[in-house]
Design a protein around this motif. Structure first.
Motif, PDB file in Angstrom:
ATOM      1  N   TRP A  74       0.823  -1.220   0.000  1.00 43.12           N
ATOM      2  CA  TRP A  74       0.000   0.000   0.000  1.00 43.12           C
ATOM      3  C   TRP A  74       0.846   1.253   0.000  1.00 43.12           C
ATOM      4  CZ3 TRP A  74      -4.075  -1.188  -2.151  1.00 43.12           C
ATOM      5  CH2 TRP A  74      -4.768  -2.352  -1.842  1.00 43.12           C
ATOM      6  N   LYS A  75       2.039   1.157   0.528  1.00 46.29           N
ATOM      7  CA  LYS A  75       2.970   2.284   0.412  1.00 46.29           C
ATOM      8  C   LYS A  75       3.159   2.618  -1.061  1.00 46.29           C
ATOM      9  CE  LYS A  75       7.867   2.596  -0.215  1.00 46.29           C
ATOM     10  NZ  LYS A  75       9.232   2.165   0.139  1.00 46.29           N
ATOM     11  N   ALA A  76       3.489   1.576  -1.843  1.00 45.28           N
ATOM     12  CA  ALA A  76       3.759   1.790  -3.269  1.00 45.28           C
ATOM     13  C   ALA A  76       2.535   2.340  -3.985  1.00 45.28           C
ATOM     14  CB  ALA A  76       4.215   0.473  -3.907  1.00 45.28           C
ATOM     15  N   GLU A  77       1.387   1.744  -3.707  1.00 40.19           N
ATOM     16  CA  GLU A  77       0.171   2.146  -4.415  1.00 40.19           C
ATOM     17  C   GLU A  77      -0.289   3.548  -4.008  1.00 40.19           C
ATOM     18  OE1 GLU A  77      -1.219   0.420  -6.920  1.00 40.19           O
ATOM     19  OE2 GLU A  77       0.477  -0.946  -6.738  1.00 40.19           O
ATOM     20  N   ALA A  78      -0.148   3.866  -2.729  1.00 36.11           N
ATOM     21  CA  ALA A  78      -0.596   5.184  -2.255  1.00 36.11           C
ATOM     22  C   ALA A  78       0.294   6.295  -2.812  1.00 36.11           C
ATOM     23  CB  ALA A  78      -0.598   5.219  -0.730  1.00 36.11           C
ATOM     24  N   LEU A  79       1.599   6.069  -2.853  1.00 36.99           N
ATOM     25  CA  LEU A  79       2.505   7.088  -3.400  1.00 36.99           C
ATOM     26  C   LEU A  79       2.229   7.296  -4.888  1.00 36.99           C
ATOM     27  CD1 LEU A  79       5.779   6.094  -1.535  1.00 36.99           C
ATOM     28  CD2 LEU A  79       4.623   8.302  -1.345  1.00 36.99           C
ATOM     29  N   TRP A  80       1.952   6.201  -5.588  1.00 36.35           N
ATOM     30  CA  TRP A  80       1.619   6.334  -7.009  1.00 36.35           C
ATOM     31  C   TRP A  80       0.337   7.145  -7.174  1.00 36.35           C
ATOM     32  CZ3 TRP A  80      -2.474   5.074 -10.191  1.00 36.35           C
ATOM     33  CH2 TRP A  80      -2.224   5.156 -11.575  1.00 36.35           C
ATOM     34  N   ALA A  81      -0.667   6.821  -6.362  1.00 35.78           N
ATOM     35  CA  ALA A  81      -1.959   7.523  -6.458  1.00 35.78           C
ATOM     36  C   ALA A  81      -1.782   9.021  -6.240  1.00 35.78           C
ATOM     37  CB  ALA A  81      -2.951   6.940  -5.447  1.00 35.78           C
ATOM     38  N   ALA A  82      -0.853   9.385  -5.348  1.00 39.60           N
ATOM     39  CA  ALA A  82      -0.653  10.801  -5.028  1.00 39.60           C
ATOM     40  C   ALA A  82       0.438  11.433  -5.902  1.00 39.60           C
ATOM     41  CB  ALA A  82      -0.295  10.949  -3.551  1.00 39.60           C
ATOM     42  N   ARG A  83       0.992  10.664  -6.826  1.00 38.00           N
ATOM     43  CA  ARG A  83       2.062  11.132  -7.729  1.00 38.00           C
ATOM     44  C   ARG A  83       3.285  11.623  -6.965  1.00 38.00           C
ATOM     45  NH1 ARG A  83      -0.537  12.880 -13.118  1.00 38.00           N
ATOM     46  NH2 ARG A  83      -2.690  12.255 -12.824  1.00 38.00           N
ATOM     47  N   VAL A  84       3.601  10.953  -5.888  1.00 31.86           N
ATOM     48  CA  VAL A  84       4.749  11.348  -5.068  1.00 31.86           C
ATOM     49  C   VAL A  84       5.849  10.301  -5.209  1.00 31.86           C
ATOM     50  CG1 VAL A  84       5.568  11.730  -2.705  1.00 31.86           C
ATOM     51  CG2 VAL A  84       3.320  12.609  -3.409  1.00 31.86           C
ATOM     52  N   SER A  85       7.055  10.743  -5.532  1.00 32.07           N
ATOM     53  CA  SER A  85       8.199   9.834  -5.624  1.00 32.07           C
ATOM     54  C   SER A  85       8.593   9.374  -4.228  1.00 32.07           C
ATOM     55  CB  SER A  85       9.386  10.545  -6.274  1.00 32.07           C
ATOM     56  OG  SER A  85      10.587   9.862  -5.954  1.00 32.07           O
ATOM     57  N   PRO A  86       8.779   8.058  -4.046  1.00 30.64           N
ATOM     58  CA  PRO A  86       9.204   7.568  -2.726  1.00 30.64           C
ATOM     59  C   PRO A  86      10.577   8.076  -2.321  1.00 30.64           C
ATOM     60  CG  PRO A  86       9.284   5.784  -4.364  1.00 30.64           C
ATOM     61  CD  PRO A  86       8.617   6.969  -5.025  1.00 30.64           C
ATOM     62  N   TRP A  87      11.313   8.627  -3.282  1.00 30.31           N
ATOM     63  CA  TRP A  87      12.701   9.037  -3.025  1.00 30.31           C
ATOM     64  C   TRP A  87      12.841  10.483  -2.605  1.00 30.31           C
ATOM     65  CZ3 TRP A  87      15.428   4.857  -2.475  1.00 30.31           C
ATOM     66  CH2 TRP A  87      14.996   3.695  -3.140  1.00 30.31           C
ATOM     67  N   ARG A  88      11.751  11.252  -2.636  1.00 32.40           N
ATOM     68  CA  ARG A  88      11.827  12.625  -2.121  1.00 32.40           C
ATOM     69  C   ARG A  88      11.903  12.562  -0.598  1.00 32.40           C
ATOM     70  NH1 ARG A  88       6.621  15.080  -4.816  1.00 32.40           N
ATOM     71  NH2 ARG A  88       7.188  17.001  -3.718  1.00 32.40           N
ATOM     72  N   THR A  89      12.591  13.523  -0.016  1.00 29.76           N
ATOM     73  CA  THR A  89      12.616  13.546   1.450  1.00 29.76           C
ATOM     74  C   THR A  89      11.279  14.093   1.952  1.00 29.76           C
ATOM     75  OG1 THR A  89      13.488  15.788   1.548  1.00 29.76           O
ATOM     76  CG2 THR A  89      15.102  13.991   1.496  1.00 29.76           C
ATOM     77  N   VAL A  90      11.000  13.825   3.208  1.00 30.55           N
ATOM     78  CA  VAL A  90       9.775  14.353   3.814  1.00 30.55           C
ATOM     79  C   VAL A  90       9.753  15.876   3.679  1.00 30.55           C
ATOM     80  CG1 VAL A  90       8.536  14.655   6.001  1.00 30.55           C
ATOM     81  CG2 VAL A  90       9.482  12.405   5.391  1.00 30.55           C
ATOM     82  N   ALA A  91      10.927  16.504   3.827  1.00 34.40           N
ATOM     83  CA  ALA A  91      11.000  17.966   3.729  1.00 34.40           C
ATOM     84  C   ALA A  91      10.615  18.474   2.338  1.00 34.40           C
ATOM     85  CB  ALA A  91      12.413  18.442   4.086  1.00 34.40           C
ATOM     86  N   GLU A  92      10.833  17.643   1.324  1.00 34.06           N
ATOM     87  CA  GLU A  92      10.545  18.068  -0.059  1.00 34.06           C
ATOM     88  C   GLU A  92       9.085  17.872  -0.461  1.00 34.06           C
ATOM     89  OE1 GLU A  92      14.921  17.005  -2.019  1.00 34.06           O
ATOM     90  OE2 GLU A  92      13.340  15.499  -1.967  1.00 34.06           O
ATOM     91  N   VAL A  93       8.316  17.240   0.406  1.00 34.27           N
ATOM     92  CA  VAL A  93       6.925  16.919   0.073  1.00 34.27           C
ATOM     93  C   VAL A  93       6.012  17.892   0.819  1.00 34.27           C
ATOM     94  CG1 VAL A  93       5.173  15.103   0.156  1.00 34.27           C
ATOM     95  CG2 VAL A  93       7.564  14.504  -0.235  1.00 34.27           C
ATOM     96  N   THR A  94       5.026  18.444   0.108  1.00 37.12           N
ATOM     97  CA  THR A  94       4.120  19.407   0.749  1.00 37.12           C
ATOM     98  C   THR A  94       3.132  18.703   1.672  1.00 37.12           C
ATOM     99  OG1 THR A  94       2.420  19.252  -0.962  1.00 37.12           O
ATOM    100  CG2 THR A  94       4.212  20.830  -1.350  1.00 37.12           C
ATOM    101  N   ASP A  95       2.515  19.475   2.553  1.00 37.23           N
ATOM    102  CA  ASP A  95       1.476  18.917   3.411  1.00 37.23           C
ATOM    103  C   ASP A  95       0.356  18.290   2.581  1.00 37.23           C
ATOM    104  OD1 ASP A  95       2.766  19.610   5.712  1.00 37.23           O
ATOM    105  OD2 ASP A  95       1.387  21.229   6.284  1.00 37.23           O
ATOM    106  N   GLU A  96       0.005  18.974   1.488  1.00 33.65           N
ATOM    107  CA  GLU A  96      -1.074  18.468   0.645  1.00 33.65           C
ATOM    108  C   GLU A  96      -0.700  17.106   0.060  1.00 33.65           C
ATOM    109  OE1 GLU A  96       0.094  21.616   0.543  1.00 33.65           O
ATOM    110  OE2 GLU A  96      -1.647  22.437   1.585  1.00 33.65           O
TER     111      GLU A  96
END
Ligand SMILES: [Zn+2]
Length: 242
Positions: free
Chosen positions: A152-174
Motif C-alpha cells: 500500500w505504500k507503493a500504491e498510495a505514493l503512485w496515487a498521489a504522484r509522489v516519488s518515494p525518493w523525495r525527502t519528507v521535507a521536499e513533500v508538501t502537506d497536501e
C-alpha cells in the motif's frame, strides 16, 4: 512442526487465496514483513510480525499447516501462504485467523491508518519530525504511521504522484495528506472486498497505466524493502540510477 513453518526472522511473502481469508486484509498488512517468531500452543499458533502485529490461528478440527518447498504446485485455495526463502507454510481450512496488535508494542505506534477517520494531522506531525528521511521509507515506519504495508505504500505514493525518493521535507502537506488518504482509501476498499488493482506493486518493467513509463523497483530504507514507482509521473528525489 510449527517452528519449521518458515524460519523466523525472515521476510515473508503473504498470500490469502481463499476468499474468506482475503476479506481479512491480512495480505495487505503482512506481506513483506519480517516474521519475528512462531509460537505454538496446542492447536493455537501465534505468528509475530515486525511492527507489533500478531496473527493468531486456531486449527479447530479441520485446519492444518503444511510446509512445502517454495513455489510448490497445489490444487485448491488455502487460507494463507507464508512464503520464505526456501519454504512456504500453507494453512488449509483455517477457520480461526485473527490479526491483532501486540499489546506490548502498541505504546510506541503512530496513529492507525485504518482508523475511521484517521488522525492525518497527528501523522503529518510525526512525519515532519523526520524531514531528511525519504518519504517512502518514513511512511512504513510504524512509529510514525501504523498500518501501511509495503504494497500500500507503493500504491498510495503512485496515487498521489509522489516519488518515494523525495525527502519528507521536499513533500508538501497536501501531498503527504493525499498519500495517506490514498493509503486509507485503498486499504479500506480492500477490507470491503474490492479486489486490489496494482498500479506499480510488483509491476517492474511494465507500462504505467497513467503515463506509460516503465515501472521501476529498488530496495529502500534500512530494512531494504522493495520500493515500486513510476519514474514518469512520480518524479524527484534521489532516485537510484537504473
Ligand atoms: Zn506514470
Amino acid at each position: 512442526m510449527t517452528q519449521s513453518i518458515v524460519r523466523a526472522g525472515q521476510r515473508v511473502e503473504v498470500e490469502t487465496p481463499h476468499p474468506r481469508a482475503a476479506l481479512k486484509g491480512l495480505e495487505e498488512r503482512l506481506d513483506g514483513r519480517v516474521l519475528e517468531s512462531v509460537e505454538a500452543v496446542g492447536k493455537h499458533v501465534l505468528l509475530r510480525f515486525e511492527g507489533g502485529l500478531v496473527l493468531r490461528s486456531h486449527l479447530r478440527m479441520t485446519g492444518r499447516w503444511r510446509v512445502e518447498p517454495r513455489g510448490a504446485q497445489r490444487k485448491g485455495r488455502p487460507w494463507l501462504v507464508l512464503r520464505g526463502e526456501e519454504h512456504e507454510a500453507v494453512l488449509w481450512n483455517g477457520p480461526v485467523l485473527e490479526l491483532a496488535r501486540d499489546a506490548r508494542s502498541v505504546a510506541g505506534l503512530g496513529p492507525d491508518i485504518l482508523a475511521s477517520p484517521p488522525d492525518f494531522d497527528a501523522m503529518l506531525a510525526r512525519l515532519r519530525a523526520q524531514p531528511q528521511r525519504a518519504v517512502g521509507d518514513a511512511i512504513l515506519d510504524q512509529r510514525l504511521v501504523a498500518g501501511i504495508g509495503n504494497m500500500w505504500k507503493a500504491e498510495a505514493l503512485w496515487a498521489a504522484r509522489v516519488s518515494p525518493w523525495r525527502t519528507v521535507a521536499e513533500v508538501t502537506d497536501e501531498e503527504l495528506h493525499e498519500t495517506l488518504a490514498a493509503a486509507h482509501r485503498l486499504m479500506r476498499g480492500r477490507l470491503g472486498g474490492a479486489s486490489p488493482l496494482h498500479r506499480v506493486y510488483r509491476r517492474v518493467g511494465r507500462a504505467c497505466s497513467r503515463c506509460g513509463a516503465a515501472i521501476r523497483s529498488y530496495p529502500q530504507g534500512e530494512a531494504a524493502r522493495m520500493a515500486y514507482w513510476c519514474p514518469g509521473c512520480q518524479k524527484g528525489g534521489r532516485q537510484p540510477s537504473a
